[in-house]
Design a protein around this motif. Structure first.
Motif, PDB file in Angstrom:
ATOM      1  N   PRO A   1      -4.520  -0.555  -5.471  1.00 44.61           N
ATOM      2  CA  PRO A   1      -5.323   0.560  -6.001  1.00 44.61           C
ATOM      3  C   PRO A   1      -5.777   1.517  -4.907  1.00 44.61           C
ATOM      4  O   PRO A   1      -6.183   1.092  -3.819  1.00 44.61           O
ATOM      5  CB  PRO A   1      -6.507  -0.155  -6.669  1.00 44.61           C
ATOM      6  CG  PRO A   1      -5.979  -1.517  -7.016  1.00 44.61           C
ATOM      7  CD  PRO A   1      -5.016  -1.872  -5.928  1.00 44.61           C
ATOM      8  N   ASN A   2      -5.713   2.801  -5.206  1.00 46.22           N
ATOM      9  CA  ASN A   2      -6.165   3.884  -4.333  1.00 46.22           C
ATOM     10  C   ASN A   2      -5.308   4.042  -3.074  1.00 46.22           C
ATOM     11  O   ASN A   2      -5.742   4.673  -2.096  1.00 46.22           O
ATOM     12  CB  ASN A   2      -7.633   3.674  -3.912  1.00 46.22           C
ATOM     13  CG  ASN A   2      -8.565   3.604  -5.096  1.00 46.22           C
ATOM     14  OD1 ASN A   2      -8.408   4.343  -6.071  1.00 46.22           O
ATOM     15  ND2 ASN A   2      -9.536   2.694  -5.037  1.00 46.22           N
ATOM     16  N   TRP A   3      -4.112   3.465  -3.086  1.00 50.65           N
ATOM     17  CA  TRP A   3      -3.209   3.603  -1.945  1.00 50.65           C
ATOM     18  C   TRP A   3      -1.847   4.078  -2.430  1.00 50.65           C
ATOM     19  O   TRP A   3      -1.394   3.718  -3.509  1.00 50.65           O
ATOM     20  CB  TRP A   3      -3.037   2.276  -1.201  1.00 50.65           C
ATOM     21  CG  TRP A   3      -4.189   1.913  -0.323  1.00 50.65           C
ATOM     22  CD1 TRP A   3      -5.240   1.117  -0.634  1.00 50.65           C
ATOM     23  CD2 TRP A   3      -4.397   2.342   1.026  1.00 50.65           C
ATOM     24  NE1 TRP A   3      -6.104   1.020   0.420  1.00 50.65           N
ATOM     25  CE2 TRP A   3      -5.605   1.763   1.462  1.00 50.65           C
ATOM     26  CE3 TRP A   3      -3.692   3.154   1.898  1.00 50.65           C
ATOM     27  CZ2 TRP A   3      -6.112   1.977   2.739  1.00 50.65           C
ATOM     28  CZ3 TRP A   3      -4.189   3.369   3.174  1.00 50.65           C
ATOM     29  CH2 TRP A   3      -5.401   2.790   3.595  1.00 50.65           C
ATOM     30  N   ASP A   4      -1.206   4.905  -1.608  1.00 53.16           N
ATOM     31  CA  ASP A   4       0.182   5.298  -1.824  1.00 53.16           C
ATOM     32  C   ASP A   4       0.710   5.820  -0.488  1.00 53.16           C
ATOM     33  O   ASP A   4       0.015   5.765   0.546  1.00 53.16           O
ATOM     34  CB  ASP A   4       0.323   6.335  -2.935  1.00 53.16           C
ATOM     35  CG  ASP A   4      -0.518   7.580  -2.697  1.00 53.16           C
ATOM     36  OD1 ASP A   4      -0.990   7.778  -1.547  1.00 53.16           O
ATOM     37  OD2 ASP A   4      -0.711   8.352  -3.640  1.00 53.16           O
TER      38      ASP A   4
ATOM     39  N   GLY B   1       2.279   2.052  -3.400  1.00 56.41           N
ATOM     40  CA  GLY B   1       1.317   2.300  -4.464  1.00 56.41           C
ATOM     41  C   GLY B   1       0.987   1.093  -5.307  1.00 56.41           C
ATOM     42  O   GLY B   1       0.469   1.233  -6.427  1.00 56.41           O
TER      43      GLY B   1
ATOM     44  N   LYS C   1       0.839  -1.203   0.000  1.00 63.31           N
ATOM     45  CA  LYS C   1       0.000   0.000   0.000  1.00 63.31           C
ATOM     46  C   LYS C   1       0.873   1.252   0.000  1.00 63.31           C
ATOM     47  O   LYS C   1       0.570   2.226  -0.701  1.00 63.31           O
ATOM     48  CB  LYS C   1      -0.928  -0.007   1.214  1.00 63.31           C
ATOM     49  CG  LYS C   1      -2.053  -1.034   1.117  1.00 63.31           C
ATOM     50  CD  LYS C   1      -2.991  -0.951   2.306  1.00 63.31           C
ATOM     51  CE  LYS C   1      -4.168  -1.903   2.130  1.00 63.31           C
ATOM     52  NZ  LYS C   1      -5.110  -1.864   3.274  1.00 63.31           N
TER      53      LYS C   1
ATOM     54  N   ARG D   1      -3.934   8.674   6.666  1.00 64.66           N
ATOM     55  CA  ARG D   1      -4.739   7.842   7.564  1.00 64.66           C
ATOM     56  C   ARG D   1      -4.193   7.878   8.984  1.00 64.66           C
ATOM     57  O   ARG D   1      -4.948   7.790   9.958  1.00 64.66           O
ATOM     58  CB  ARG D   1      -4.769   6.405   7.047  1.00 64.66           C
ATOM     59  CG  ARG D   1      -5.710   6.161   5.882  1.00 64.66           C
ATOM     60  CD  ARG D   1      -7.174   6.186   6.339  1.00 64.66           C
ATOM     61  NE  ARG D   1      -7.435   5.176   7.339  1.00 64.66           N
ATOM     62  CZ  ARG D   1      -7.790   3.918   7.051  1.00 64.66           C
ATOM     63  NH1 ARG D   1      -7.919   3.547   5.783  1.00 64.66           N
ATOM     64  NH2 ARG D   1      -8.020   3.054   8.013  1.00 64.66           N
TER      65      ARG D   1
ATOM     66  N   ARG E   1      -1.401   8.557   1.162  1.00 65.24           N
ATOM     67  CA  ARG E   1      -2.670   8.075   1.728  1.00 65.24           C
ATOM     68  C   ARG E   1      -2.428   7.382   3.073  1.00 65.24           C
ATOM     69  O   ARG E   1      -3.202   7.568   4.026  1.00 65.24           O
ATOM     70  CB  ARG E   1      -3.313   7.103   0.738  1.00 65.24           C
ATOM     71  CG  ARG E   1      -4.554   6.379   1.280  1.00 65.24           C
ATOM     72  CD  ARG E   1      -5.822   7.145   1.010  1.00 65.24           C
ATOM     73  NE  ARG E   1      -6.968   6.513   1.646  1.00 65.24           N
ATOM     74  CZ  ARG E   1      -7.662   5.488   1.137  1.00 65.24           C
ATOM     75  NH1 ARG E   1      -7.308   4.984  -0.049  1.00 65.24           N
ATOM     76  NH2 ARG E   1      -8.708   4.987   1.763  1.00 65.24           N
TER      77      ARG E   1
END
Length: 243
Positions: A124-127, A121, A118, A134, A130
């Motif tokens: 999906p939708n994580w890097d 990257g 995560k 969080r 992000r």
């Protein structure tokens, strides 16, 4: 090193030159078997043979580094971002309460492999941004958290990033070691052991073997030297008796 080690080095070198025309050294054949990385890889492989998951072993290391950085408040958030339980309490395919799943994850350990993917990257939708965002958010479903939740400072962001990058390097050391072991066994015609090394690296369905590529073969008869020092001032030494 034996001739088999030389063959392994030649194959890996050829693969590296074929896939790194610009010498960037960023593909799967950029093998680094320096002593520190080999020790880390052997430790993690030993833990896997002992029944632990690689994700759990990396998670233990990550949480220890987070603790040493004085950021213990982030541990539960990291376990929620990358839970070792994969968000499941049951195999029956039923929908369960999210709060119950997060409670179980918080009582386990961070899945290091999932967190690395995560953060880099690969999910999906994580890097990285992000993940850090969080960690800035106040944890949910935690009745014991009553005070304020401060956002990460620049120094704390650097510490978290360094800790995650460190376990990513540890995971890469395991991959390099198993890749070299598979080539080493294949070069000797031992296909079952080569397959076992690849299975251990790719699926985790079988315990990884002890790497032979980093072992020094003992082809001679071993013997031991013993050194004895005789000092003055004691009782007379009886030369007829071994000491």
């Amino acid at each position: 090193p034996t001739q088999a080690h030389a063959t392994t080095a030649g194959v890996l070198r050829s693969a590296y030159l074929s896939h790194n025309p610009d010498a960037a050294g960023s593909n799967a054949f950029a093998i680094d078997l320096s002593s520190a990385r080999v020790r880390i890889g052997l430790d993690l492989l030993g833990g896997m043979r002992g029944g632990q998951q690689l994700g759990a072993l990396l998670g233990y290391t990550l949480e220890r580094r987070i603790h040493e950085a004085g950021l213990d408040r982030l541990v539960l958030s990291l376990r929620t971002i990358a839970p070792l339980t994969q968000g499941r309490l049951s195999d029956r395919g039923v929908n369960l309460d999210v709060g119950a799943i997060e409670v179980l994850a918080a009582g386990n350990v961070t899945d290091g492999v999932q967190l690395i993917e995560k953060f880099q990257g690969k999910v999906p939708n994580w890097d990285a941004s992000r993940v850090l965002a969080r960690l800035d958010e106040r944890p949910k479903n935690n009745p014991y958290l009553t005070g304020p939740w401060p956002a990460l400072t620049a120094a704390e962001r650097g510490a978290v990033t360094a800790a995650i990058n460190a376990i990513a390097a540890d995971m890469d050391a395991v991959a390099d070691l198993l890749m070299a072991e598979s080539v080493h066994q294949m070069a000797q015609g031992n296909m079952p052991r080569a397959s076992a090394a690849l299975d251990g690296a790719g699926t985790g369905d079988v315990p990884p073997p002890e790497p032979d590529v980093v072992s020094t073969r003992q082809d001679r008869v071993p013997f031991t030297h013993r050194l004895m020092i005789v000092t003055n001032g004691g009782a007379a030494w009886d030369a007829t008796q071994p000491r």
